[in-house]
Design a protein around this motif. Structure first.
Motif, PDB file in Angstrom:
ATOM      1  N   ILE A 170       0.832  -1.203   0.000  1.00  0.00           N
ATOM      2  CA  ILE A 170       0.000   0.000   0.000  1.00  0.00           C
ATOM      3  C   ILE A 170       0.864   1.250   0.000  1.00  0.00           C
ATOM      4  CG2 ILE A 170      -1.671   1.334   1.345  1.00  0.00           C
ATOM      5  CD1 ILE A 170      -2.774  -1.379   2.354  1.00  0.00           C
ATOM      6  N   ALA A 171       1.883   1.267   0.852  1.00  0.00           N
ATOM      7  CA  ALA A 171       2.734   2.448   0.984  1.00  0.00           C
ATOM      8  C   ALA A 171       3.491   2.750  -0.297  1.00  0.00           C
ATOM      9  CB  ALA A 171       3.715   2.251   2.142  1.00  0.00           C
ATOM     10  N   LEU A 172       4.026   1.725  -0.940  1.00  0.00           N
ATOM     11  CA  LEU A 172       4.816   1.942  -2.153  1.00  0.00           C
ATOM     12  C   LEU A 172       3.945   2.327  -3.336  1.00  0.00           C
ATOM     13  CD1 LEU A 172       7.303  -1.007  -1.681  1.00  0.00           C
ATOM     14  CD2 LEU A 172       7.859   1.436  -1.574  1.00  0.00           C
ATOM     15  N   LEU A 173       2.743   1.764  -3.414  1.00  0.00           N
ATOM     16  CA  LEU A 173       1.823   2.166  -4.479  1.00  0.00           C
ATOM     17  C   LEU A 173       1.432   3.629  -4.312  1.00  0.00           C
ATOM     18  CD1 LEU A 173       0.085   1.404  -6.917  1.00  0.00           C
ATOM     19  CD2 LEU A 173      -1.704   0.694  -5.316  1.00  0.00           C
ATOM     20  N   THR A 174       1.178   4.030  -3.078  1.00  0.00           N
ATOM     21  CA  THR A 174       0.830   5.424  -2.796  1.00  0.00           C
ATOM     22  C   THR A 174       1.986   6.362  -3.130  1.00  0.00           C
ATOM     23  OG1 THR A 174      -0.620   4.674  -1.002  1.00  0.00           O
ATOM     24  CG2 THR A 174      -0.020   6.995  -1.021  1.00  0.00           C
TER      25      THR A 174
END
Length: 208
Positions: free
Chosen positions: A26-30
């Motif tokens: 989630i963090a890297l996609l964001t």
């Protein structure tokens, strides 16, 4: 990229591998989506990502390739000072972000993007994406490792360390880009670092 918060050595409860995996995803996609916004506008940001964007614009190389390469020298330093787990997670995060930042534009393009809105979205998305990376004991490498250590040893927040380094980077960028590009880029960097400075505090959250 902006500096992570140095993870304490004691935790209330460790994340499971599955929790780390979903947290990083989630963090890297964001974070990567935020990078797509700022790069689509032709603007820059601070820290290692800003350096990578500048090199990418000048050379024509992809951001992902440059970002991956400029981070390589920092892993030896991180391994020695911050340990194997942190370094391996950081290597994974840098590699994943490099790929995502290059491939997301294949499915996300803008016919028109307001520069104020685009830089604001970049700052918020990337700031909160980075928080997720930090809270799962990872980083996006580069100069962030140094700011991380400054915060741990002195208590001076990593977000403020980033602002100082960014000021130097943008002073150099002023001689390479037009004033409009520099000012919009600085606006996005301030939002990003403010998100980190206000939301990543040891007195409110113990990472695990």
């Amino acid at each position: 990229m902006p500096a992570p918060f140095l993870i304490p050595t004691e935790y209330r409860q460790s994340h499971t591998p599955f929790e780390d995996a979903q947290g990083f995803a989630i963090a890297l996609l964001t974070t990567a989506t935020g990078i797509v916004f700022i790069s689509s506008l032709g603007f820059i940001t601070g820290q290692t990502a800003g350096l990578a964007l500048i090199i990418a614009y000048v050379t024509g190389w992809s951001f992902g390739t440059v970002f991956f390469l400029v981070n390589l020298p920092f892993y030896a330093f991180a391994w020695k000072r911050l340990g194997a787990e942190f370094t391996l997670k950081s290597f994974f995060c840098v590699t994943a972000l490099s790929l995502l930042a290059d491939y997301i534009p294949l499915g996300l393009q803008f016919e028109y993007l307001n520069p104020i809105l685009g830089t604001a979205i970049f700052g918020v998305l990337t700031g909160y994406g980075l928080l997720g990376v930090f809270r799962h004991k990872g980083s996006l490498g580069g100069l962030g490792v140094i700011a991380l250590m400054v915060q741990d040893r002195t208590g001076f927040r990593a977000g403020y360390v980033q602002l100082i380094v960014d000021a130097v980077l943008f002073a150099v960028a002023y001689f390479l880009f037009d004033t409009r590009t520099v000012l919009y880029s600085l606006f996005g960097a301030v939002i990003l670092n403010t998100v980190i400075a206000f939301n990543h505090r040891r007195d409110r959250y113990i990472a695990d």
